[in-house]
Each structure stands twice: as C-alpha cells, then as structure tokens.
Motif scaffolding. Structure first.
Motif, PDB file in Angstrom:
ATOM      1  N   TYR A  85       3.303   5.233  -3.857  1.00 38.31           N
ATOM      2  CA  TYR A  85       3.113   4.538  -5.389  1.00 38.31           C
ATOM      3  C   TYR A  85       3.715   3.202  -5.177  1.00 38.31           C
ATOM      4  N   HIS A  98       6.944   5.266  -1.697  1.00 33.93           N
ATOM      5  CA  HIS A  98       6.521   3.546  -1.961  1.00 33.93           C
ATOM      6  C   HIS A  98       5.195   3.287  -0.905  1.00 33.93           C
ATOM      7  N   THR A 143       5.345   0.989  -6.221  1.00 32.29           N
ATOM      8  CA  THR A 143       6.667   0.400  -6.775  1.00 32.29           C
ATOM      9  C   THR A 143       6.875  -1.371  -7.597  1.00 32.29           C
ATOM     10  N   ASN A 179       4.686  -0.459 -10.946  1.00 25.06           N
ATOM     11  CA  ASN A 179       5.735   0.313 -11.695  1.00 25.06           C
ATOM     12  C   ASN A 179       4.539   0.993 -12.760  1.00 25.06           C
ATOM     13  N   ASP A 189      12.040  10.044  -1.803  1.00 25.17           N
ATOM     14  CA  ASP A 189      10.978   9.115  -1.218  1.00 25.17           C
ATOM     15  C   ASP A 189       9.699   9.431  -0.361  1.00 25.17           C
ATOM     16  N   GLU A 206      12.073   6.956  -9.134  1.00 26.69           N
ATOM     17  CA  GLU A 206      11.815   6.241  -8.002  1.00 26.69           C
ATOM     18  C   GLU A 206      12.865   6.612  -7.134  1.00 26.69           C
TER      19      GLU A 206
END
Length: 500
Positions: A147, A144, A149, A152, A195, A190
């Motif tokens: 990406y 994260h 989150t 999204n 992660d 997710e």
C-alpha cells in the motif's frame, strides 16, 4: 473503510477476527473489491514492464526507503501479547520442532523480492516470502510494501514477486500480484501493529521471446501539443500491446516562438536560422538588436540576445559563425560576440517502441518453491530466523549489505513499541540488517535448514539503532496473533489462475 489494498484482481482490506479458533471474517466485513490488473492481458502487461528492455526496470530498481528506520528514542518496551492459544498453520513440508546448526544454514527457496512502482513513480523492491495456501499462490510482506503510504491513496503499481531473484535472474519465474489483503486497522489508520499483507499471485511466467514491433514505431514521429495528449496516446498504445518501452519527453518546437512566460513554453539557445535569420531582413534585425541594445529582449519578447566582449583574436573577421550560433561585431574600438535565445512552444513525443513479449506458464508459486507455514500467538523470547535482502547504510555511513544476495540472522524475540509508527505491540530481534531492502523480511519460527521451511511469525517493518552508536541493531515486526491468522485465512481461500 477508507481504502482497500489490491493488486490486479479482487481487492480487499480485512477486518480480522479476534478469536483465533474462529474462521476468517465473513464477506460482509470485507471492503468493496477494487479491480486493477484483473485480466490475464493486464497481468501480462505488468510482466512485460519488468521483462522489457533487457529487464532494465528490474535491474535498476532500488530498495524501498519509505518508513524504514525508527529513531532510537521511539523504540521501547512494548506490550505485545497473545490473544488466545498459540498455534501454527502447516507449511508445504510440515515438520516437527527443529534446532538448526547456526554455522550451516541453508537458505529458503521461498524468499525473494517484490518489485513495484513507488509513490515517486520509480521502480523499487522489498523482501517477501511465499507462504502455504490451498492454491499455492500466497506471498507475505510488509503492508507498506503493498500500500502506498506516501500518497495515502493507492496500492503500489505493477507489483510482482520473484523468489530467488539475483541481478536480473528469475530462476523460478515472475509472479504478478492479483489481490492483496491487509488488516482493517492498517487499511484505515496505517496502524504499525498491523503492518503486514498477504498477496495472491498469478501462476509464474518466464520469457520465451521478445519482439520489437518496428512497424508501429510511428510513435517516434508524432508530436503532441500537450503532455495530457501524449499521456492519452501512451495509454492507447499500452491497451493495444503487452508493453511500451519508452517515455514521454518534452520537445522544443523551434518553428513556434511565443512571448516569455507563456504557459507550455521554454527559453532555449537558438541559432540564426531557428530565429528566421535565413531571410536577409530578419538577419539584419538580429544583428542590429545586438549592436544597438547589447544583452536585451526584443520588443515582441519572443527572443533576445546575450552580448559579451571578446579578444581581437576570437573576433577574427567578424560576422556569423558557420553554424549560426553566434554573431561577431565591432563597436567603439571593441570586439563583441552575440549569442541568441528564443522562447519556443514545447510539444511532447513518445520516445520508444512497442514490445511484444512471449511468456510461458511455469506453474504455481508453491509448486515451484514451496510455502512457509504460519505461527501465531507464540511466546515472547522464542528463537527466530530472519531472511531478507538488507541494503542501505548504517547511520554512520557504513554499507554492510548490498541488497543483492539473501542474508539471514538469528535471535530471540522481545517486546517492543514504536509510537511514531502507531505501534504499541511489536516484537523485536537483535540484528544488524539495515533497513531499506530488509523491509518485508520473513521471520521464521522452527526453521528446518534441511527442509528450508518453517512457520512465518513476523515480517520486518522497520529497523533501529537502539543504543545510539550509529549502527542498526534491531529489526521490528508486528506480533502475529489471532487477527493475523484471520487475515491469512481469508487471503488463502482465493485462487489466482494463469496469465498465459
């Protein structure tokens, strides 16, 4: 797959293999690539964004505070376990098992900060580390921290890695992200157990010159009717130059009054001249509105007045103030002051200048700082060093870390779980690292303080106060197993190239 992770080049999420001994997944298991800053020019623009304006974006970046702290009740005994035989992938200076002197730990050159634009549109950073690969171009951090989150939808924009970063200094250069790889389960669901991300980066660059193009500062003199038109103009500028240092700002168009609540308008204080009072008939209208109606809105709803009672001393000789901001009048043996407002159309301007930044290539990441190896399927209870940039406060408000300097901790892993993060197979270490800046911190197995190298065996994805005393005492990481190895092996196959 629902989404892919990418930074500036061929992007892919990865359905990792479960078998440790097997090679990484075939290309058919990789999501269709998503190209972002996949050209040298685009990568140069990213570098220019961080280097421009005296590195203001770097210096003003704040630690990423998304998904950092797990509530006490959500950390429990987990079920992390090996999926096959334990193993390691060699570092750039592979070594045998070593026992470090905890009183004198030399910090790794491989650790640094990754900078990016968060889902809130502001510059942020996480911790990260360089890892060994064929092309010496690989960085590992929390998933994260790559990406977004929050939305999204997208990867985090303008992603760069700076090993050894300290208050604007980039001792080994800045490395623009090209491609990011993550596990299929994190990519789609997710899943906190997955992660982590491995990111290929271009060769590092350093600035040799910064020039401001004064000829093209015409952008300061152009107004756009809508924000969309201003954004379009900004994009056109950015396509033609390595950097635009500035922003879009709203500007009140005092020459165009419109009725209240007109879309794209703003109510603002106004002077006599801004309301057309330089014409005697208009000045009389302004004065009569205040005298006859007091605080009121004019009949066309494009302007109005605010009237307050004042002392005779403030009233003075009455009439307009020299700057045209107020009109004083007497009525019914009392003295009054009238100020005015107008409802004006709002335009937009590009405030700033074009920046041309000259960069020089400083070589690959691994050649400059080395690369940590990778350890997988290691037994629980293994001693681990954690390196990162903790920052932010403990729950009791105490700020133990600033995030400015690299810190280390040592502990033995234990099984953990955090259902709130969809994570049932984590590992934990007892540390006081506070969460924001420490996210992405490297967990190094068999770390040699002499060589400053070991084997990456985790990345911090969250922290917790497990005993409820309002002090952070635990960091957690996904358990690195054969599937982690597969993601790493796939990412390690790809070259990045140079920006300049």
């Amino acid at each position: 797959m629902k989404r892919t992770l990418a930074l500036g080049g061929i992007a892919a999420g990865l359905l990792a293999a479960a078998a440790v001994a097997a090679p990484a997944q075939a290309d058919s298991d990789v999501a269709p690539p998503v190209n972002l800053a996949n050209t040298n020019f685009a990568a140069k623009q990213v570098a220019a964004f961080w280097y421009g304006q005296g590195k203001a974006n770097l210096i003003n970046a704040t630690p990423y505070n998304v998904e950092t702290t797990v509530p006490t009740r959500h950390v429990s005994t987990g079920g992390a376990s090996a999926d096959s035989k334990a193993g390691v992938v060699g570092s750039s200076g592979d070594q045998k098992a070593a026992t470090s002197n905890l009183k004198n730990v030399n910090l790794p050159k491989t650790t640094g900060k990754v900078f990016f634009i968060g889902g809130d549109g502001k510059p942020h950073w996480c911790s990260a580390t360089a890892v060994q690969s064929q092309w010496k171009n690989l960085v590992a951090t929390a998933g994260h921290c790559v990406y977004d989150t929050v939305s999204n939808k997208n990867t985090l924009d303008k992603w760069v890695f700076i090993p050894g970063y300290y208050e604007g200094k980039t001792p080994w250069g800045i490395y623009v992200g090209k491609t990011a790889y993550t596990h299929y389960d994190f990519d789609n669901y997710e899943d906190g157990d997955r992660d982590y991300a491995f990111v290929t980066v271009y060769n590092g660059v350093q600035v040799t010159d910064v020039a401001v193009d004064k000829v093209k500062n015409w952008v300061d003199n152009r107004e756009f009717e809508t924000q969309a038109l201003a954004e379009k103009a900004q994009k056109e500028l950015e396509l033609k130059s390595t950097g635009f240092a500035g922003k879009i700002v709203p500007v009140v168009d005092y020459g165009t009054r419109v009725p209240l609540r007109t879309p794209g308008s703003q109510k603002a204080p106004a002077t006599k001249n801004q309301l057309g009072g330089n014409v005697p008939a208009n000045a009389a209208t302004l004065e009569n509105q205040a005298k006859e109606h007091g605080t009121s809105v004019y009949q066309d709803r494009t302007w109005g007045t605010e009237v307050t009672r004042v002392s005779k001393e403030e009233f003075g000789n009455g009439g307009w103030t020299p700057d045209g901001k107020a009109f004083y009048f007497a009525k019914d043996n009392a003295w009054y002051k009238a100020t005015y407002w107008g409802n004006f159309d709002v335009d937009y301007k590009l405030r700033g200048h074009l920046v041309d930044i000259a960069l020089k290539d400083v070589g690959t990441l691994g050649a400059n700082v080395g690369g940590q190896g990778l350890a997988y399927n290691q037994k629980i209870g293994t001693g681990i060093f954690v390196f990162g940039y903790p920052s932010g406060s403990h729950p009791d408000g105490n700020y133990a870390f600033t995030g400015k300097t690299l810190k280390w901790a040592y502990g033995k892993t234990f099984k953990a779980a955090a259902p709130a993060m969809k994570a049932e197979e984590l590992v934990g270490i007892k540390t006081s690292f506070t969460g924001e800046g420490s996210i992405g911190s490297s967990w190094l197995y068999r770390y040699s303080s002499t060589k400053r190298l070991g084997y990456l065996n985790g990345v911090t994805i969250a922290v917790s106060d497990t005993d409820g005393n309002k002090r952070i005492d635990t960091s957690v990481s996904p358990y690195f197993d054969g599937e982690t190895l597969a993601v790493y092996q796939y990412a390690a196959k790809f070259a990045s190239g140079k920006i300049v």
